[in-house]
Design a protein around this motif. Sequence first.
Motif, PDB file in Angstrom:
ATOM      1  N   LEU A  54       0.789  -0.933  -0.032  1.00 26.39           N
ATOM      2  CA  LEU A  54      -0.023   0.047  -0.213  1.00 26.39           C
ATOM      3  C   LEU A  54       0.832   1.172  -0.168  1.00 26.39           C
ATOM      4  N   MET A  55       1.985   1.323   0.632  1.00 22.81           N
ATOM      5  CA  MET A  55       2.804   2.311   0.775  1.00 22.81           C
ATOM      6  C   MET A  55       3.476   2.669  -0.589  1.00 22.81           C
ATOM      7  N   THR A  56       3.930   1.575  -1.232  1.00 26.87           N
ATOM      8  CA  THR A  56       4.343   1.791  -2.662  1.00 26.87           C
ATOM      9  C   THR A  56       3.388   2.310  -3.831  1.00 26.87           C
ATOM     10  N   LYS A  57       2.327   1.772  -3.538  1.00 26.69           N
ATOM     11  CA  LYS A  57       0.981   2.220  -4.454  1.00 26.69           C
ATOM     12  C   LYS A  57       0.736   3.617  -4.264  1.00 26.69           C
ATOM     13  N   ASN A  58       0.603   4.253  -3.184  1.00 27.41           N
ATOM     14  CA  ASN A  58       0.128   5.423  -2.758  1.00 27.41           C
ATOM     15  C   ASN A  58       1.466   6.321  -3.111  1.00 27.41           C
ATOM     16  N   ILE A  59       2.575   6.083  -2.888  1.00 27.75           N
ATOM     17  CA  ILE A  59       3.949   7.011  -3.358  1.00 27.75           C
ATOM     18  C   ILE A  59       3.657   7.006  -4.602  1.00 27.75           C
ATOM     19  N   LYS A  60       3.646   6.257  -5.521  1.00 31.80           N
ATOM     20  CA  LYS A  60       3.587   6.303  -6.956  1.00 31.80           C
ATOM     21  C   LYS A  60       2.490   7.185  -7.534  1.00 31.80           C
ATOM     22  N   GLU A  61       1.378   7.145  -6.720  1.00 28.62           N
ATOM     23  CA  GLU A  61       0.083   7.819  -7.151  1.00 28.62           C
ATOM     24  C   GLU A  61       0.065   9.144  -6.547  1.00 28.62           C
ATOM     25  N   GLY A  62       1.273   9.593  -5.985  1.00 27.07           N
ATOM     26  CA  GLY A  62       1.559  10.977  -5.449  1.00 27.07           C
ATOM     27  C   GLY A  62       0.558  11.246  -4.266  1.00 27.07           C
ATOM     28  N   ARG A  63       0.135  10.409  -3.474  1.00 20.52           N
ATOM     29  CA  ARG A  63      -0.868  10.763  -2.378  1.00 20.52           C
ATOM     30  C   ARG A  63       0.118  10.494  -1.039  1.00 20.52           C
ATOM     31  N   LEU A  64       0.998   9.984  -1.147  1.00 25.21           N
ATOM     32  CA  LEU A  64       1.891   9.681   0.268  1.00 25.21           C
ATOM     33  C   LEU A  64       3.392  10.080   0.187  1.00 25.21           C
ATOM     34  N   GLN A  65       3.730  11.073   0.951  1.00 28.23           N
ATOM     35  CA  GLN A  65       5.070  11.528   1.065  1.00 28.23           C
ATOM     36  C   GLN A  65       5.552  11.258   2.661  1.00 28.23           C
ATOM     37  N   PHE A  66       6.752  11.252   2.663  1.00 25.03           N
ATOM     38  CA  PHE A  66       7.543  11.123   3.785  1.00 25.03           C
ATOM     39  C   PHE A  66       8.728  12.318   4.236  1.00 25.03           C
ATOM     40  N   THR A  67       8.714  12.780   5.140  1.00 23.98           N
ATOM     41  CA  THR A  67       9.694  14.050   5.298  1.00 23.98           C
ATOM     42  C   THR A  67      10.250  14.172   6.754  1.00 23.98           C
ATOM     43  N   THR A  68      11.240  14.691   7.140  1.00 25.37           N
ATOM     44  CA  THR A  68      11.740  15.065   8.643  1.00 25.37           C
ATOM     45  C   THR A  68      11.457  16.571   8.793  1.00 25.37           C
ATOM     46  N   ASN A  69      10.853  17.366   7.886  1.00 24.11           N
ATOM     47  CA  ASN A  69      10.668  18.688   7.880  1.00 24.11           C
ATOM     48  C   ASN A  69       9.101  18.952   8.149  1.00 24.11           C
ATOM     49  N   HIS A  70       9.090  19.546   9.694  1.00 24.86           N
ATOM     50  CA  HIS A  70       7.504  19.804  10.186  1.00 24.86           C
ATOM     51  C   HIS A  70       7.120  21.118   9.427  1.00 24.86           C
ATOM     52  N   ALA A  71       7.972  22.100   9.087  1.00 26.80           N
ATOM     53  CA  ALA A  71       7.519  23.156   8.517  1.00 26.80           C
ATOM     54  C   ALA A  71       6.653  22.972   7.220  1.00 26.80           C
ATOM     55  N   GLU A  72       7.449  22.191   6.427  1.00 30.54           N
ATOM     56  CA  GLU A  72       7.013  21.928   4.981  1.00 30.54           C
ATOM     57  C   GLU A  72       5.658  21.057   5.094  1.00 30.54           C
ATOM     58  N   ALA A  73       5.654  19.907   6.270  1.00 33.59           N
ATOM     59  CA  ALA A  73       4.410  18.889   6.129  1.00 33.59           C
ATOM     60  C   ALA A  73       3.247  19.758   6.837  1.00 33.59           C
ATOM     61  N   PHE A  74       3.445  21.019   7.784  1.00 31.70           N
ATOM     62  CA  PHE A  74       2.451  21.592   8.100  1.00 31.70           C
ATOM     63  C   PHE A  74       1.647  22.692   7.311  1.00 31.70           C
ATOM     64  N   GLU A  75       2.590  23.089   6.480  1.00 36.22           N
ATOM     65  CA  GLU A  75       2.227  24.113   5.848  1.00 36.22           C
ATOM     66  C   GLU A  75       0.844  24.165   4.997  1.00 36.22           C
ATOM     67  N   ALA A  76       0.543  23.282   4.355  1.00 41.44           N
ATOM     68  CA  ALA A  76      -0.626  23.330   3.540  1.00 41.44           C
ATOM     69  C   ALA A  76      -1.876  22.238   4.524  1.00 41.44           C
ATOM     70  N   ALA A  77      -1.533  21.772   5.435  1.00 41.03           N
ATOM     71  CA  ALA A  77      -2.267  20.723   6.141  1.00 41.03           C
ATOM     72  C   ALA A  77      -3.802  21.351   6.644  1.00 41.03           C
ATOM     73  N   HIS A  78      -4.957  20.620   6.519  1.00 39.77           N
ATOM     74  CA  HIS A  78      -6.000  20.904   7.014  1.00 39.77           C
ATOM     75  C   HIS A  78      -6.152  20.234   8.208  1.00 39.77           C
TER      76      HIS A  78
END
Length: 443
Positions: A54-78
Amino acid sequence: MNIAVVGTGYVGLVTGVGLSEIGHNVICIDTDEKKVTRMKLGESPIYEPGLDELMTKNIKEGRLQFTTNHAEAFEAAHAIYIAVGTPENADGTANLTYINQVVEQIATYVKKDIVVVTKSTVPVGTNHSIKEKLNALLPTETKAEVVSNPEFLREGSAVYDIFNGDRIVIGADSKEAAALIREINEPFGIPIYETDICSAEMIKYASNAFLATKISFINEIANVCEKVGADVEQVAVGMGLDSRVGTQFLKAGIGYGGSCFPKDTKALKKIAENVDYDFGLLSAVIEFNNKQQRKLLDQAVADFGSLEGKSIGVLGLAFKPNTDDIREAASLTIIPELLRMGAHVKAYDPIAIENMKKVLPTEIQYTGSAVEAIEDTDLVLILTEWDEFKSLSLEIFVKKMKSSFIYDGRNCFSLEAVQEYDINYYSIGRKMLNKSNLATNKN
């Protein structure tokens, strides 16, 4: 929806992957760069059947990302999901260190109104505390709402559970925040139950405490069955046919373990103590489970007199099948005691050996197969009900062991099957099958 998930353990990673699978854009955050690098490649850092795919599938489809950057992750979060660990303190309370760290990170990097969703299991009142801290730390023009959304995922079945759960609990004080989290979760197609925050927090603890109690109850019944000649498996079926009782969690064995039941029962007991309530029933459950985990060991000592110098095979290190988690596993109670008694231990688990090596790196002889673990042993203890063990031919025990004494803590074999072989077999809540005089084996 754009969703940030802080923490990529069992709860956080499965939650993030599940939310991406139903169509949301999810960024999972972890402070471990090596772990994040692996996850970006679709490699799960935990063993959970079906998760990598499931990880591989959703990464390829562009819906799943991983980061260590909180500012980047929080910026557009609902919505920001908190899914970090709440380990047990020495006094049984929940350690909220990681929760508080996330609160500070949100306050540092969020620049707009935000809904924070707590997936972590936290004591009653914690979500209100999170909200107070956030709104005290955030700029005056920025507002945070907090929603309690407890998880009910079983390790080893978490991927199945997130899409097939019995209910989704949403605890909120704000109708708008509750509506947002309802909208996020509706694509799962699972019934949603809305309540207040404190009740949602208590639902999680009460559910786990009840299931732990049910496990301990059937194990107590099993112990009585052994003394009166009844068969606990038949008793459990007869009980489960009553719809008021149900069939689940009536499997007799050597107690519960893992990351949830032991921690949550102790935490709920502490919550009760903090309001001057003596939760006697839960105290008894905890005490009994600790004794039940030693049951096979106590029986073996009673049978052999001494285990010093004995070669003992251990099948199963994880607290349950389909996971590599050894937290609060019976193996952590039994194996150190065997070593203290002077026994030689050979152990095998399909998945959990590397985790056990972190605890006992040199004291155990780890093997590459179940057959190797039982070869030339005086007795074998079965601690985890892996399908691999249940499918073993009983003839292998007879051929490979020096003497066929099996102590089965998970009732992996039927008594009818065992009776066909020259095996001494002890299981939980069922008749003991002796094909030789155990007393002759005592030192």
